[in-house]
Design a protein around this motif. Structure first.
Motif, PDB file in Angstrom:
ATOM      1  N   GLU A  19      44.666  52.505  48.639  1.00  0.00           N
ATOM      2  CA  GLU A  19      43.341  52.277  48.929  1.00  0.00           C
ATOM      3  C   GLU A  19      43.319  52.234  50.512  1.00  0.00           C
ATOM      4  O   GLU A  19      42.787  51.070  51.094  1.00  0.00           O
ATOM      5  CB  GLU A  19      43.026  51.014  48.331  1.00  0.00           C
ATOM      6  N   HIS A  70      35.338  42.271  51.815  1.00  0.00           N
ATOM      7  CA  HIS A  70      35.126  41.755  50.732  1.00  0.00           C
ATOM      8  C   HIS A  70      33.544  41.421  50.550  1.00  0.00           C
ATOM      9  O   HIS A  70      33.310  40.132  50.341  1.00  0.00           O
ATOM     10  CB  HIS A  70      35.969  40.746  50.298  1.00  0.00           C
ATOM     11  N   ASP A 109      40.956  48.645  39.296  1.00  0.00           N
ATOM     12  CA  ASP A 109      40.624  48.126  40.741  1.00  0.00           C
ATOM     13  C   ASP A 109      40.439  49.591  41.414  1.00  0.00           C
ATOM     14  O   ASP A 109      41.375  50.067  42.012  1.00  0.00           O
ATOM     15  CB  ASP A 109      41.558  47.522  41.487  1.00  0.00           C
ATOM     16  N   TYR A 149      37.450  41.341  39.169  1.00  0.00           N
ATOM     17  CA  TYR A 149      36.975  40.487  40.369  1.00  0.00           C
ATOM     18  C   TYR A 149      35.671  40.802  40.539  1.00  0.00           C
ATOM     19  O   TYR A 149      35.037  41.748  40.246  1.00  0.00           O
ATOM     20  CB  TYR A 149      37.878  40.941  41.473  1.00  0.00           C
TER      21      TYR A 149
END
Ligand code: GLY
Ligand code: MN
Ligand code: MN
Length: 472
Positions: free
Chosen positions: A415, A269, A298, A255
């Motif tokens: 997270e 983001h 990730d 990503y």
């Protein structure tokens, strides 16, 4: 872009002027070229490969799909190249369900189709793809999208059949049927998504690989921080350093990398990555390498640019770390997936209440109906499934996902974060512009959760020591 035409040279030369598109740069091929281009090439003897390790796992997955859709014809397309602009395309990335059910990943051919044809005993499964054209075709030398002269060698039907241990046929032999069930069918999309909730040993090994390469990428970033700190767009330096590692040792990033320095860390983001990297600030880096198998890590680490946390940065950082540790402790086989999030949120609510940021008590904030005041500082969830997609299993039902039960083989993130936006008047000035996230990749085993990314330093002390060591 040219088409995938496989016209022979004889046909191509019949009516050259009429067939050659009028463009401002294409030149017609002269007779001498056409007379010679298809000759003088060595034979390409093909030694068939042994089946790749994932082939048997993919076959087992196909058996499950076949059993669930008895009597139905299923069509799982890999997808096609997508135009970026004019005659340039984005890099091809096969659909995740296609990759999962074939084992064909970074090297999959665009436009391929996996077909399950129903039989009395189950299904006959065939992988259709555009086999390479031979050298007597215009495709070979004139097709910039698929021609081997342009893009390099392409696989043969026999080669892919051996490599993936699957029946193959030429794409031209595929015909769509009116009753085909494809991925736009909700039941099929759900089934193939839920099929990925529990990973097999091949997949877990690939996740480990992706995490290990990502760990090296984070070392690279730390090494590059001094360079980033003197560049006008230091965040791009960070992004670029990680990209290099991802492309050299993997297929790329799973990503877009978030390289968010200073107040940018509060934009969840932030991928513009066009800011400066200022000593004294924190930089939040959320980045994951996608292995050639397409499994992705990730990971997020939040680093003090100059190597040392200030007191207030450390306070926020350690609160987030405490939330992550609480989430990890809650991740037990047999509990609901959402328990992990709830454990993290209890810590987040407690800390922001203790710091006087809430108009209510932590307990009131945690009330499912009337609360949520603490969520201003962490609006996102704590965990998502991870695998061939960064947000894996996205079409799984809620009762299988958020309300699902943790079991061995599941891979997910933990997270938590705290984000105090630069203009948030509800927090004291000293907190404004601080954003922290710590993200690890977890696999459930029979013995409980294992943190695949535990080797990447996590505590504030460990992070400072890590920076000192790598930059020494
Ligand atoms: N990198 C996106 C996420 O953490 O979910
Ligand atoms: Mn994540
Ligand atoms: Mn992430």
């Amino acid at each position: 872009m040219s088409t995938g035409s496989s016209d022979t040279i004889a046909q191509a030369t019949d009516d050259d002027a009429a067939k050659t598109p009028v463009t401002n740069r294409k030149q017609p091929f002269p007779r001498g070229f056409l007379d010679t281009i298809s000759t003088g090439w060595a034979e390409r003897p093909e030694s068939l490969p042994a089946a790749r390790p994932q082939a048997a796992y993919a076959a087992a997955r196909r058996d499950k799909v076949s059993a669930a859709f008895a009597g139905r014809r299923l069509v799982i397309p890999a997808g096609s190249l997508k135009q970026r602009s004019n005659d340039t395309d984005y890099p091809f990335r096969a659909h995740s369900a296609f990759a999962h059910l074939t084992g064909w990943a970074a090297d999959a051919e665009p436009d391929s189709v996996l077909v399950f044809d129903p039989t009395d005993a189950g299904h006959d499964v065939t992988l259709y793809f555009r086999e390479r054209a031979d050298r007597t075709t215009t495709e070979f030398y004139a097709d910039a999208t698929v021609g081997e002269f342009w893009i390099g060698p392409r696989p043969s039907l026999a080669g892919v059949a051996a490599d993936l241990a699957i029946a193959t046929d030429h794409l031209a032999a595929f015909t769509a049927g009116a009753d085909d069930v494809a991925l736009d069918d909700a039941d099929l999309a759900r089934f193939v998504s839920e099929l990925r909730l529990v990973k097999d040993e091949y997949e877990i090994a690939e996740m480990r690989r992706a995490v290990d390469i990502t760990a090296q990428g984070f070392d690279d970033i730390i090494r590059a921080l001094p360079e980033a700190a003197v560049h006008a767009r230091g965040e791009r330096v960070v992004e670029g350093v990680f990209h290099r590692r991802a492309r050299e040792d993997g297929n790329g990033e799973g990503y877009d990398t978030i390289a968010a320095s200073g107040p940018h860390a509060c934009y969840l983001h932030w991928t513009r990555n066009d800011g400066t990297v200022v000593p004294g600030d924190l930089i939040l880096v959320d980045a994951g390498v996608e292995a050639d198998s397409l499994y992705t890590a990730d990971i997020t680490r939040t680093l003090p640019v100059n190597g040392t946390f200030t007191e207030v940065q450390r306070k926020v950082y350690e609160a987030v770390r405490e939330a992550a540790d609480a989430a990890f402790a809650a991740a037990k086989n047999g509990v609901r997936f959402r328990t992990v999030h709830e454990a993290a949120m209890q810590v987040i609510a407690a800390r922001v209440a203790e710091w006087g940021l809430l108009p209510v008590t932590a307990e009131e904030a945690l009330d499912a109906d009337a609360g949520g005041q603490h969520r201003r500082y962490m609006v996102h969830g704590t965990s998502h499934h991870l695998g061939i997609d960064v947000h894996d299993c996205a079409q799984a039902r809620r009762e299988m996902y958020y309300d699902g039960i943790l079991e061995p083989g599941m891979v997910f993130t933990i997270e938590p974060g705290l984000y105090f936006q630069i203009d948030d008047l509800t927090v004291p000035e000293e907190l404004r512009g601080i954003g922290v996230r710590i993200e690890d990749d977890i696999v459930m085993t029979e013995d409980g959760p294992v943190n695949l990314s535990a080797g990447i330093p996590r505590t504030a002390d460990e992070v400072e020591a890590w920076i000192a060591r790598v930059q020494a």
